[in-house]
Design an enzyme around this catalytic site. Sequence first.
Site, mmCIF file in Angstrom:
data_model
loop_
_atom_site.group_PDB
_atom_site.id
_atom_site.type_symbol
_atom_site.label_atom_id
_atom_site.label_comp_id
_atom_site.label_asym_id
_atom_site.label_seq_id
_atom_site.Cartn_x
_atom_site.Cartn_y
_atom_site.Cartn_z
ATOM 1 N N ASP A 1 0.844 -1.196 0.000
ATOM 2 C CA ASP A 1 0.000 0.000 0.000
ATOM 3 C C ASP A 1 0.878 1.244 0.000
ATOM 4 O O ASP A 1 0.983 1.973 1.003
ATOM 5 C CB ASP A 1 -0.950 -0.029 1.199
ATOM 6 C CG ASP A 1 -1.931 -1.183 1.119
ATOM 7 O OD1 ASP A 1 -2.359 -1.520 -0.005
ATOM 8 O OD2 ASP A 1 -2.261 -1.762 2.162
ATOM 9 N N LYS B 1 0.168 -7.805 -2.672
ATOM 10 C CA LYS B 1 -1.159 -7.246 -2.916
ATOM 11 C C LYS B 1 -1.006 -5.835 -3.459
ATOM 12 O O LYS B 1 -0.303 -5.002 -2.881
ATOM 13 C CB LYS B 1 -1.992 -7.204 -1.638
ATOM 14 C CG LYS B 1 -3.379 -6.576 -1.825
ATOM 15 C CD LYS B 1 -4.161 -6.543 -0.531
ATOM 16 C CE LYS B 1 -3.778 -5.383 0.373
ATOM 17 N NZ LYS B 1 -4.287 -4.070 -0.121
ATOM 18 N N ASP C 1 -6.363 -6.076 -5.388
ATOM 19 C CA ASP C 1 -7.368 -5.847 -4.349
ATOM 20 C C ASP C 1 -8.131 -4.548 -4.645
ATOM 21 O O ASP C 1 -7.847 -3.507 -4.061
ATOM 22 C CB ASP C 1 -6.664 -5.780 -2.992
ATOM 23 C CG ASP C 1 -7.595 -5.468 -1.843
ATOM 24 O OD1 ASP C 1 -8.779 -5.816 -1.933
ATOM 25 O OD2 ASP C 1 -7.118 -4.873 -0.838
ATOM 26 N N LYS D 1 -11.758 -4.580 -4.877
ATOM 27 C CA LYS D 1 -13.057 -4.686 -4.197
ATOM 28 C C LYS D 1 -14.199 -4.124 -5.035
ATOM 29 O O LYS D 1 -14.943 -3.242 -4.594
ATOM 30 C CB LYS D 1 -13.006 -3.988 -2.834
ATOM 31 C CG LYS D 1 -11.970 -4.528 -1.860
ATOM 32 C CD LYS D 1 -12.066 -3.788 -0.528
ATOM 33 C CE LYS D 1 -11.035 -4.282 0.459
ATOM 34 N NZ LYS D 1 -9.675 -3.795 0.143
ATOM 35 N N ASP E 1 -20.746 -3.068 -7.804
ATOM 36 C CA ASP E 1 -21.599 -2.270 -8.678
ATOM 37 C C ASP E 1 -22.687 -3.183 -9.231
ATOM 38 O O ASP E 1 -22.794 -4.340 -8.823
ATOM 39 C CB ASP E 1 -20.766 -1.637 -9.804
ATOM 40 C CG ASP E 1 -21.322 -0.282 -10.252
ATOM 41 O OD1 ASP E 1 -22.540 -0.209 -10.518
ATOM 42 O OD2 ASP E 1 -20.537 0.686 -10.332
ATOM 43 N N THR F 1 -21.947 -3.926 -14.987
ATOM 44 C CA THR F 1 -20.733 -3.113 -14.867
ATOM 45 C C THR F 1 -19.579 -3.933 -14.325
ATOM 46 O O THR F 1 -18.440 -3.844 -14.815
ATOM 47 C CB THR F 1 -21.000 -1.902 -13.948
ATOM 48 O OG1 THR F 1 -22.014 -1.086 -14.538
ATOM 49 C CG2 THR F 1 -19.740 -1.072 -13.741
ATOM 50 N N THR G 1 -12.259 -5.896 8.041
ATOM 51 C CA THR G 1 -11.757 -6.159 9.400
ATOM 52 C C THR G 1 -11.758 -4.906 10.268
ATOM 53 O O THR G 1 -11.469 -4.981 11.460
ATOM 54 C CB THR G 1 -10.338 -6.761 9.359
ATOM 55 O OG1 THR G 1 -9.496 -5.955 8.520
ATOM 56 C CG2 THR G 1 -10.376 -8.182 8.822
ATOM 57 N N ARG H 1 -1.538 -9.047 12.940
ATOM 58 C CA ARG H 1 -0.545 -8.209 13.603
ATOM 59 C C ARG H 1 0.322 -9.075 14.514
ATOM 60 O O ARG H 1 -0.145 -10.088 15.037
ATOM 61 C CB ARG H 1 -1.230 -7.126 14.453
ATOM 62 C CG ARG H 1 -2.035 -6.102 13.648
ATOM 63 C CD ARG H 1 -1.118 -5.177 12.883
ATOM 64 N NE ARG H 1 -1.831 -4.095 12.221
ATOM 65 C CZ ARG H 1 -2.257 -4.137 10.971
ATOM 66 N NH1 ARG H 1 -2.096 -5.250 10.257
ATOM 67 N NH2 ARG H 1 -2.854 -3.092 10.427
ATOM 68 N N GLY I 1 0.372 -5.897 5.925
ATOM 69 C CA GLY I 1 0.899 -4.658 5.387
ATOM 70 C C GLY I 1 1.880 -3.976 6.310
ATOM 71 O O GLY I 1 3.074 -4.259 6.299
ATOM 72 N N ARG I 2 1.379 -3.080 7.143
ATOM 73 C CA ARG I 2 2.233 -2.221 7.955
ATOM 74 C C ARG I 2 3.223 -2.951 8.866
ATOM 75 O O ARG I 2 4.345 -2.462 9.035
ATOM 76 C CB ARG I 2 1.351 -1.248 8.764
ATOM 77 C CG ARG I 2 0.787 -0.131 7.903
ATOM 78 C CD ARG I 2 -0.351 0.617 8.571
ATOM 79 N NE ARG I 2 -1.593 -0.155 8.555
ATOM 80 C CZ ARG I 2 -2.756 0.313 8.991
ATOM 81 N NH1 ARG I 2 -2.845 1.529 9.489
ATOM 82 N NH2 ARG I 2 -3.838 -0.449 8.928
#
Length: 232
Positions: free
Chosen positions: A10, A32, A59, A61, A64, A68, A119, A181, A210-211
Amino acid sequence: MGKDVIIACDFPSKEDTLSFLDKFTGRKPYVKIGMELFYSEGPAIVKEIKDRGHQIFLDLKLHDIPNTVEKAMAALSKLDVDMCNLHAAGTKDMMEAALRGLTREDGSRPLLIAVTQLTSTSQERMQKELLIDAPLDEVVTKYAQNAKEAGLDGVVCSPLESGKIHQACRESFLTVTPGVRFADGDKGDQVRVTTPEKAKELGSDYIVVGRPITKADDPVAAYERVCREFIG
């Protein structure tokens, strides 16, 4: 299908992303690509990371009307990613349309999974803001059953819900779980979280981290720690 760790890249730019991936000398972790990076750099960043030898979870998401989403998935099918997703809340019709769009003429396609509840969503928020009164784990399980009936490969959920989803949908139905985490780490904006070791115990097939990796002083060491705890 074996367990794997997916790093959530990210980042705001191509330069930041590739600089991060350059740290993994001789390794090609599953990554991702989410909204921030894709909307910033476009499809070209997918091709560049794929050409480097990484598996990619795209990713975005999608959510619609079925027509579409079907057309959007047909466009995404040309990017040669390994996994992509949509929101299960879009209904079975939308998920079935997405599957049609994603499937290429030769019958091949990436894995397609559906987001159940983010989440960052708690029981209280779901009830007060979304007006969904059923227990959160029942909602998540029902969304997963809808995704299975629509022909999808799995869902995005919290590790806390992996076991119930496998019981309701079969063991081979994938659970891809963010909200992971380290025990000694910061939860950030996540609500329903576990450690990598606990996610393994609960039955997650993939964890998305991620972080705890990207913001670590030594991202490679952090990634290796996640792999040890989750894969063994």
